[in-house]
Write a protein that holds these residues in place. Sequence first.
Motif, PDB file in Angstrom:
ATOM      1  N   ILE B  56       0.845  -1.202   0.000  1.00  0.00           N
ATOM      2  CA  ILE B  56       0.000   0.000   0.000  1.00  0.00           C
ATOM      3  C   ILE B  56       0.881   1.253   0.000  1.00  0.00           C
ATOM      4  CG2 ILE B  56      -1.756   1.245   1.359  1.00  0.00           C
ATOM      5  CD1 ILE B  56      -2.794  -1.455   2.273  1.00  0.00           C
ATOM      6  N   ILE B  57       2.129   1.118   0.459  1.00  0.00           N
ATOM      7  CA  ILE B  57       3.036   2.276   0.521  1.00  0.00           C
ATOM      8  C   ILE B  57       3.172   2.948  -0.842  1.00  0.00           C
ATOM      9  CG2 ILE B  57       5.269   1.193  -0.045  1.00  0.00           C
ATOM     10  CD1 ILE B  57       6.492   2.626   2.329  1.00  0.00           C
ATOM     11  N   PHE B  58       3.091   2.166  -1.932  1.00  0.00           N
ATOM     12  CA  PHE B  58       3.355   2.720  -3.260  1.00  0.00           C
ATOM     13  C   PHE B  58       2.250   3.655  -3.739  1.00  0.00           C
ATOM     14  CE2 PHE B  58       5.719  -1.392  -3.313  1.00  0.00           C
ATOM     15  CZ  PHE B  58       6.966  -0.818  -3.159  1.00  0.00           C
ATOM     16  N   ILE B  59       1.078   3.603  -3.133  1.00  0.00           N
ATOM     17  CA  ILE B  59       0.106   4.658  -3.419  1.00  0.00           C
ATOM     18  C   ILE B  59      -0.005   5.640  -2.253  1.00  0.00           C
ATOM     19  CG2 ILE B  59      -1.326   3.614  -5.199  1.00  0.00           C
ATOM     20  CD1 ILE B  59      -3.191   2.670  -3.023  1.00  0.00           C
ATOM     21  N   HIS B  60       0.234   5.128  -1.046  1.00  0.00           N
ATOM     22  CA  HIS B  60       0.060   5.977   0.128  1.00  0.00           C
ATOM     23  C   HIS B  60       1.091   7.111   0.164  1.00  0.00           C
ATOM     24  CE1 HIS B  60      -1.017   6.998   4.230  1.00  0.00           C
ATOM     25  NE2 HIS B  60       0.251   6.933   4.589  1.00  0.00           N
ATOM     26  N   VAL B  61       2.360   6.785   0.022  1.00  0.00           N
ATOM     27  CA  VAL B  61       3.407   7.810   0.146  1.00  0.00           C
ATOM     28  C   VAL B  61       3.366   8.818  -1.007  1.00  0.00           C
ATOM     29  CG1 VAL B  61       5.903   8.178   0.190  1.00  0.00           C
ATOM     30  CG2 VAL B  61       4.879   6.463   1.669  1.00  0.00           C
ATOM     31  N   PRO B  62       3.297   8.373  -2.297  1.00  0.00           N
ATOM     32  CA  PRO B  62       3.210   9.395  -3.345  1.00  0.00           C
ATOM     33  C   PRO B  62       1.998  10.303  -3.181  1.00  0.00           C
ATOM     34  CG  PRO B  62       3.756   7.291  -4.315  1.00  0.00           C
ATOM     35  CD  PRO B  62       3.430   7.017  -2.880  1.00  0.00           C
ATOM     36  N   SER B  63       0.828   9.752  -2.831  1.00  0.00           N
ATOM     37  CA  SER B  63      -0.346  10.621  -2.718  1.00  0.00           C
ATOM     38  C   SER B  63      -0.210  11.563  -1.519  1.00  0.00           C
ATOM     39  CB  SER B  63      -1.634   9.803  -2.629  1.00  0.00           C
ATOM     40  OG  SER B  63      -1.567   8.902  -1.564  1.00  0.00           O
ATOM     41  N   ALA B  64       0.428  11.103  -0.445  1.00  0.00           N
ATOM     42  CA  ALA B  64       0.620  11.983   0.703  1.00  0.00           C
ATOM     43  C   ALA B  64       1.596  13.112   0.361  1.00  0.00           C
ATOM     44  CB  ALA B  64       1.138  11.188   1.900  1.00  0.00           C
ATOM     45  N   ILE B  65       2.696  12.783  -0.353  1.00  0.00           N
ATOM     46  CA  ILE B  65       3.641  13.841  -0.743  1.00  0.00           C
ATOM     47  C   ILE B  65       2.944  14.828  -1.676  1.00  0.00           C
ATOM     48  CG2 ILE B  65       5.820  14.359  -1.926  1.00  0.00           C
ATOM     49  CD1 ILE B  65       6.811  11.619  -1.138  1.00  0.00           C
ATOM     50  N   LEU B  66       2.188  14.285  -2.645  1.00  0.00           N
ATOM     51  CA  LEU B  66       1.500  15.161  -3.591  1.00  0.00           C
ATOM     52  C   LEU B  66       0.467  16.042  -2.883  1.00  0.00           C
ATOM     53  CD1 LEU B  66       1.416  15.445  -6.841  1.00  0.00           C
ATOM     54  CD2 LEU B  66       2.987  13.816  -5.866  1.00  0.00           C
ATOM     55  N   SER B  67      -0.215  15.499  -1.865  1.00  0.00           N
ATOM     56  CA  SER B  67      -1.222  16.305  -1.174  1.00  0.00           C
ATOM     57  C   SER B  67      -0.578  17.546  -0.573  1.00  0.00           C
ATOM     58  CB  SER B  67      -1.927  15.481  -0.090  1.00  0.00           C
ATOM     59  OG  SER B  67      -1.071  15.238   1.000  1.00  0.00           O
ATOM     60  N   MET B  68       0.676  17.406  -0.090  1.00  0.00           N
ATOM     61  CA  MET B  68       1.372  18.552   0.492  1.00  0.00           C
ATOM     62  C   MET B  68       1.975  19.430  -0.590  1.00  0.00           C
ATOM     63  SD  MET B  68       3.097  16.325   3.482  1.00  0.00           S
ATOM     64  CE  MET B  68       4.229  17.548   4.111  1.00  0.00           C
ATOM     65  N   LEU B  69       2.545  18.796  -1.623  1.00  0.00           N
ATOM     66  CA  LEU B  69       3.176  19.543  -2.716  1.00  0.00           C
ATOM     67  C   LEU B  69       2.141  20.411  -3.431  1.00  0.00           C
ATOM     68  CD1 LEU B  69       5.916  19.751  -4.261  1.00  0.00           C
ATOM     69  CD2 LEU B  69       5.037  18.028  -5.813  1.00  0.00           C
ATOM     70  N   ILE B  70       0.960  19.831  -3.708  1.00  0.00           N
ATOM     71  CA  ILE B  70      -0.086  20.574  -4.409  1.00  0.00           C
ATOM     72  C   ILE B  70      -0.574  21.731  -3.534  1.00  0.00           C
ATOM     73  CG2 ILE B  70      -2.426  20.444  -5.372  1.00  0.00           C
ATOM     74  CD1 ILE B  70      -1.783  17.532  -6.136  1.00  0.00           C
ATOM     75  N   TYR B  71      -0.644  21.491  -2.224  1.00  0.00           N
ATOM     76  CA  TYR B  71      -1.054  22.593  -1.348  1.00  0.00           C
ATOM     77  C   TYR B  71      -0.057  23.738  -1.448  1.00  0.00           C
ATOM     78  CZ  TYR B  71      -3.147  25.203   2.339  1.00  0.00           C
ATOM     79  OH  TYR B  71      -3.789  26.206   3.017  1.00  0.00           O
ATOM     80  N   ALA B  72       1.249  23.397  -1.440  1.00  0.00           N
ATOM     81  CA  ALA B  72       2.276  24.436  -1.547  1.00  0.00           C
ATOM     82  C   ALA B  72       2.152  25.171  -2.879  1.00  0.00           C
ATOM     83  CB  ALA B  72       3.660  23.815  -1.393  1.00  0.00           C
ATOM     84  N   ILE B  73       1.945  24.426  -3.970  1.00  0.00           N
ATOM     85  CA  ILE B  73       1.796  25.050  -5.291  1.00  0.00           C
ATOM     86  C   ILE B  73       0.584  25.980  -5.290  1.00  0.00           C
ATOM     87  CG2 ILE B  73       1.236  24.598  -7.718  1.00  0.00           C
ATOM     88  CD1 ILE B  73       2.868  22.002  -7.449  1.00  0.00           C
ATOM     89  N   MET B  74      -0.519  25.496  -4.686  1.00  0.00           N
ATOM     90  CA  MET B  74      -1.750  26.275  -4.629  1.00  0.00           C
ATOM     91  C   MET B  74      -1.520  27.594  -3.879  1.00  0.00           C
ATOM     92  SD  MET B  74      -5.279  24.789  -3.070  1.00  0.00           S
ATOM     93  CE  MET B  74      -5.217  25.435  -1.406  1.00  0.00           C
TER      94      MET B  74
END
Lengths: 57, 245
Positions: B56-74
């Motif tokens: 599950i790590i292979f979807i959990h970690v990328p989506s968690a990083i993206l959730s923060m990265l996208i917030y920063a971009i936003m």
Amino acid sequence: MTMVEYFSFLPYGKYAFYVWLAYGVATLTVIFLFIGARRNHNNTLNSLKNKYSRGND
Amino acid sequence: MWKWIQRQASPKVFYQTCINLRPWFFWPFIGFLTVGLYWALVVSPADYQQGDGYRIIFIHVPSAILSMLIYAIMAIAGGIGLIWQIKMAEVVAKVSAPIGAAFTIIALASGAIWGKPMWGAWWVWDARLTSELILLFLYLAYMSLNSAFDNPRTAAKSSSILAIVGLVNLPIIHYSVKWWNTLHQGYSVGTGGLKDPDMLIALALMFVASIFLYTTLVAIKAKTEVLIREQNARWVKDEVQGVIL
């Protein structure tokens, strides 16, 4: 029979239910994002077309 | 390159750029996703502690990083819109919010599904989980605030300020596993993280796929948003009337 036992024939055995459920939820979410974006675009085109055809823009 | 970026401030140019870039985002997404899934589900070995459940790590970690990265971009795009009055930055910020919220939901859901077999509970009020849940609420607050105004400029202004204030949550999420004694495991990459090269390759591939997924969706959703904002422009009228539905 629990869900975990029921799905244990799949790859990853006793973890199969959890692993495939997680991948399934992620896949569905991504598909919904694409469908939602497409529907939103078509709705926007439709309402703008209506607006322009009324000629009151 | 700088000239090219400056030209994107024009709605018409930006609209065309979204159309041009979309296949360059979408097909790499499909490619990285296919190879990444193969690496994650077939090539990577089982974990010595968590067996196959760790996958599950292979979807959990990328989506968690993206959730923060996208917030920063936003928040940064919103800030650019506030400071330099660039409308297209406001568009990027606005369309990023639902995508980031979706990544947050994937991270929370996959984390809950992973927590059940490993911890025996779907949810605990652990620092990492709670701060990620707050991130979801920040996205939802941003989206509702943005849709609460009729004027898109006013909406962008107030919601951008909310996004910038909410930035303070990002380091809290990142360092939560260090600052507090959490049930959530520590960092997945770096010391104490994954050690098997195949696991790291699979994680990297899924991460790159997630980035292309995000940019694909921005390219699609930004087009719609530009049409709405510029609906009184001549070129939008021509564009819309040229499309046969």
